[in-house]
Enzyme design. Sequence first.
Site, PDB file in Angstrom:
ATOM      1  N   TYR A 161      63.428 -69.114 -67.077  1.00  0.00           N
ATOM      2  CA  TYR A 161      63.463 -69.979 -65.902  1.00  0.00           C
ATOM      3  C   TYR A 161      63.915 -71.407 -66.218  1.00  0.00           C
ATOM      4  CZ  TYR A 161      60.619 -66.231 -63.896  1.00  0.00           C
ATOM      5  OH  TYR A 161      60.165 -65.017 -63.464  1.00  0.00           O
ATOM      6  N   THR A 162      63.711 -71.852 -67.421  1.00  0.00           N
ATOM      7  CA  THR A 162      64.013 -73.248 -67.759  1.00  0.00           C
ATOM      8  C   THR A 162      65.410 -73.385 -68.345  1.00  0.00           C
ATOM      9  OG1 THR A 162      63.005 -72.999 -69.950  1.00  0.00           O
ATOM     10  CG2 THR A 162      61.586 -73.794 -68.170  1.00  0.00           C
TER      11      THR A 162
END
Length: 825
Positions: A122-123
Amino acid sequence: MKHLAREIVQVDIEKELKSSYLDYAMSVIVGRALPDVRDGLKPVHRRILFAMHVLSNYWNKAYKKSARVVGDVIGKYHPHGDSAVYDSIVRMAQNFSLRYMLIDGQGNFGSIDGDAAAAMRYTEVRMSKISQELLADLEKNTVEFIPNYDGTEHIPEILPSKIPNLLINGSSGIAVGMATNIPPHNLNEVIDGCLAYIKDDNITLRELIQHIPGPDFPTAGIINGKKGIEEAYRTGKGKIYIRARNKIEKNKKNKKESIIFYEIPYQVNKSRLIEKIAELVKEKRIDGITALRDESDKDGMRIVVEIKKEAMSEIILNQLYSLTQLQISFGINMVALCQGQPKTLSLKEILKHFLSHREEIVTRRSIFELDKTCKRSHILEGLSIALININCIIDLIKKAKSSLEAKELIIKKTWIYKNSEKINQKDHDYHFTEEQVQAILDLRLHKLTSLEKNKLVLEYDCLTKKIKELKKILKSRDRMREVIRDELVSIKNNFGDQRRTEITENNPDISIEDLINQEDVVVTLSHSGYVKYQPLSDYNAQKRGGKGKSAAKIKEEDFIESLVVTNTHDTILCFSSRGILYWMKVYQLPESSRHAKGRPIVNLLPLSNKERITAILPIHEFKDNLNIFMATAQGIVKKSSLKEFKKPRIAGIIAINLRANDELIGVSLTNGKNNIMLFTQNGKVVQFLENSVRTMGRTASGVRGIKISKNDKVVSLIVPYKKESILIATNNGYGKRTKITDFPIKSRATQGVISIKITKKNGKIIGAIQVVEKDQIMMITNAGTLVRIRASEIGVLKRNTQGVILIRTSKNEKVVALQRIVEPI
């Protein structure tokens, strides 16, 4: 499978364990846990940055998924778990972990509350702008490249690093048998220190500290005291104290104060910190806090501690600093790898190694650039000659049957040219090299214009100057240091910022006594061993014969046995029934209300089975000229120097060797010239000179003080003074004052004289104390009722009288303790 082990080697298991563990230890030390002094990075961080460099994941390019970077790192350079790599990336992107972030993260990378970062899918990440200074000049042969774990890739052994990363971002890690913990510093200050070292490499530590005064943490805060900083900078090891920054706000409506914390110490979890404060309030270890809130938001941190109107904010603040992580000690241990070996480094040594690294990098870069520039200059020289003789060269090329033949013709021919001063030749004859001829053959026709000719000449002139400068750098160390200095100044101008952490001169050592408000208190010890203290101000003086106030909520079968008035900062010497002395501070006792019973003293002292505290003595100061005078129920007395009891032990120390079925009943301070009075429960008293008892060691048994009958025992020990009278109280609430002069001085070990007339009405003596007119006394019953009386209200009577009523007791209620209060309220 039977062919896997064709040969079995017998080895000693002890030697094999030693050898294998040593290999493992060195692998952890060199390859995992410790940073290199040159670039300040551990291998995992170095590999992460290099992988991002290979991916062109620069600060001015688009973000890339963290999983992409992690995959490249573990696939090419770091054969470990993905979580270890991602955790390192997360820390490099946290503004509360690194003073100067090396990775620019997008997404959830955790918080100072201890919240975990989002999963790496997600990052997104990219290199921060400053991290590219770690990799600057990497392609210029500035560092050695070594094979990766499987030999398919090559990775830099070290990064060129224009920034002193070990100091500005610090490092922490635990290896085998050693650890490192280097605090972060301010970039401006560290570079100023580097510049000062370049100017004078014999600079003293004191002079260096003028430029680098101390660590500068990303979470700011306050460093208390400079002694630990100086010690760490000198030896590589030291301890500093970091304190949260606060301000006091006052509510305009209710006038209550609140303590606001807006900076906390480095690496402290804010959420756990607040939980700890709440726990201390719940356990009543900190009193005076009414509310606790976390009002932190995107604009900054704000922890609100509301306090009671009557509470002192300074005391609560000091208690919070002492009992929570609002103040922490940071152990500095500056261990780093120097030439592959772990070493504890001073501040000056770290700067020396970094600047030596920069000298090596600049040297290798200059050699690389000089070689490249000379090659280009050589080509330009050939092109310049070719342009002068372009017509002849074109004719040769036309006559040649192939490019190879054209090259040979040009090389063999001797060329004549003009403007020789621009070419480094002694005569007008010139021979092209193979590289020059190839460049001539590759020359495009548009280069034959006059404009392009001028460009070649200008480029050649610039390269000539650059060659001259590079040679100067390589020949002169002073010039090289100028280059390093200029680069450091540029780094400072581009990335420098203001210091966040304040450094104060305050003494960081907070003693417990600094946190405790000095006040007079009443210490009570019940027969069942419950102890507590409460403020003396809780009790107001009453008239003689009053019903009194409840001093303690006790069980029906329990009663208050000892009561002393002292100060919270005083020492309580606790003498046990076995003749053992225990040493405590008053503030270490539980503070309770009048209606609370306190805590069992066995939970505070290491008492053995059937051992109980029989006497307590408050000591304000341990003076060498004072003695401890002890008396037992069987009439034995002993004198020992007070200094014998100055050094406490957790398990207690021997105060007196007691005989069978005997116990301590009284302890007092004396100066060697006092009189001693012993009172028995059957109304006898003996007064003798203190000097009739010699000073004994702690383990001595003592000597006879008074002869007592079979059913009698000593209840009080008094060291009288001339101007005072003696107040005697009985268990039925009667008492009287008698002048000291009415008690004759006798020899030690006699039966003594009558002190009070004992009858069924007044009962037996429970205690005797010395008082003056302005004094007040406290009496307490086995039901927990306490009365406070002015001594002046009690009549002065002769020895052979039974006294007057001091406190009215109910049925089955007996007076059990008597104590003097020196200063009336």
